[in-house]
Design a protein around this motif. Structure first.
Motif, PDB file in Angstrom:
ATOM      1  N   ILE A  40      -0.214 -72.461  24.137  1.00 47.72           N
ATOM      2  CA  ILE A  40       1.000 -72.704  23.366  1.00 47.72           C
ATOM      3  C   ILE A  40       0.776 -73.937  22.508  1.00 47.72           C
ATOM      4  N   ASN A  41       1.011 -73.794  21.216  1.00 50.02           N
ATOM      5  CA  ASN A  41       0.850 -74.895  20.271  1.00 50.02           C
ATOM      6  C   ASN A  41       2.177 -75.094  19.539  1.00 50.02           C
ATOM      7  N   ILE A  42       2.754 -76.281  19.672  1.00 48.49           N
ATOM      8  CA  ILE A  42       3.996 -76.609  18.966  1.00 48.49           C
ATOM      9  C   ILE A  42       3.631 -77.654  17.913  1.00 48.49           C
ATOM     10  N   SER A  43       3.735 -77.262  16.657  1.00 54.62           N
ATOM     11  CA  SER A  43       3.366 -78.157  15.559  1.00 54.62           C
ATOM     12  C   SER A  43       4.516 -78.215  14.569  1.00 54.62           C
ATOM     13  N   GLY A  44       4.275 -78.872  13.441  1.00 51.83           N
ATOM     14  CA  GLY A  44       5.306 -78.997  12.411  1.00 51.83           C
ATOM     15  C   GLY A  44       5.325 -80.412  11.882  1.00 51.83           C
ATOM     16  N   PRO A  72       3.052 -83.317  17.755  1.00 52.25           N
ATOM     17  CA  PRO A  72       2.430 -82.058  18.194  1.00 52.25           C
ATOM     18  C   PRO A  72       2.344 -81.970  19.722  1.00 52.25           C
ATOM     19  N   THR A  73       2.360 -80.760  20.247  1.00 53.10           N
ATOM     20  CA  THR A  73       2.213 -80.509  21.673  1.00 53.10           C
ATOM     21  C   THR A  73       1.330 -79.285  21.868  1.00 53.10           C
ATOM     22  N   GLN A  74       0.407 -79.378  22.814  1.00 53.37           N
ATOM     23  CA  GLN A  74      -0.428 -78.232  23.176  1.00 53.37           C
ATOM     24  C   GLN A  74      -0.343 -78.032  24.685  1.00 53.37           C
ATOM     25  N   LEU A  75      -0.085 -76.797  25.105  1.00 53.72           N
ATOM     26  CA  LEU A  75       0.037 -76.457  26.517  1.00 53.72           C
ATOM     27  C   LEU A  75      -0.850 -75.257  26.814  1.00 53.72           C
ATOM     28  N   GLU A  76      -1.284 -75.145  28.062  1.00 48.33           N
ATOM     29  CA  GLU A  76      -2.078 -73.990  28.471  1.00 48.33           C
ATOM     30  C   GLU A  76      -1.733 -73.651  29.921  1.00 48.33           C
ATOM     31  N   VAL A  82       4.754 -64.940  28.792  1.00 46.75           N
ATOM     32  CA  VAL A  82       5.519 -66.174  28.636  1.00 46.75           C
ATOM     33  C   VAL A  82       6.788 -65.880  27.850  1.00 46.75           C
ATOM     34  N   THR A  83       7.864 -66.581  28.206  1.00 44.46           N
ATOM     35  CA  THR A  83       9.107 -66.547  27.449  1.00 44.46           C
ATOM     36  C   THR A  83       9.466 -67.988  27.113  1.00 44.46           C
ATOM     37  N   LEU A  84       9.689 -68.259  25.835  1.00 38.74           N
ATOM     38  CA  LEU A  84      10.015 -69.606  25.375  1.00 38.74           C
ATOM     39  C   LEU A  84      11.340 -69.604  24.638  1.00 38.74           C
ATOM     40  N   GLU A  85      12.117 -70.650  24.845  1.00 38.72           N
ATOM     41  CA  GLU A  85      13.293 -70.912  24.027  1.00 38.72           C
ATOM     42  C   GLU A  85      13.248 -72.389  23.678  1.00 38.72           C
ATOM     43  N   GLN A 100      -2.662 -65.320  23.512  1.00 40.25           N
ATOM     44  CA  GLN A 100      -3.016 -64.750  24.813  1.00 40.25           C
ATOM     45  C   GLN A 100      -3.935 -63.564  24.589  1.00 40.25           C
ATOM     46  N   GLY A 101      -5.128 -63.652  25.184  1.00 41.37           N
ATOM     47  CA  GLY A 101      -6.065 -62.536  25.138  1.00 41.37           C
ATOM     48  C   GLY A 101      -6.365 -62.018  23.745  1.00 41.37           C
TER      49      GLY A 101
END
Length: 121
Positions: A40-44, A72-76, A82-85, A100-101
């Motif tokens: 998961i990469n959160i950028s902007g 920025p945030t990077q998660l693994e 995965v479900t994100l809000e 993913q894959g």
């Protein structure tokens, strides 16, 4: 050739492991593990704040975690889905990228209060 020597040689031939099939199984397991890693990469806009939740799905189990951070945030995580809000909490823009894959899903939002929802399985 004496019968006992022939029997010993035949037994040894049966006992030699088939390394090629073992390597194939090992490669398959490694590929399966890689496929189940979710990135998961959160950028902007640098410093844009966000909050929300992240649910990791693995088999029939799901684990939910709170999200609160800034770009920025990077998660693994390991998992099958995965479900994100995510809600934008400050001025700026957010870009959400989930890998993913070999698959890629993206979403973008701009403006305080904007909400992104993304589900990948």
């Amino acid at each position: 050739m004496k019968p006992t020597l022939w029997l010993v040689l035949a037994t040894l031939a049966v006992m030699v492991p088939d390394l090629s099939s073992g390597m194939a199984r090992q490669t398959q397991v490694i590929q399966q593990d890689i496929k189940q890693m979710i990135q998961i990469n959160i950028s902007g806009t640098h410093g844009t704040r966000y909050s929300g939740s992240l649910t990791i799905h693995n088999n029939s189990e799901s684990d939910t975690y709170p999200l609160d951070g800034s770009v920025p945030t990077q998660l693994e995580y390991p998992g099958e889905g995965v479900t994100l809000e995510i809600t934008v909490q400050s001025e700026g823009s957010l870009a959400l990228e989930v890998r993913q894959g070999g698959n890629l899903s993206t979403s973008r939002a701009e403006g305080v209060g904007s909400v992104m929802q993304l589900s990948v399985r």
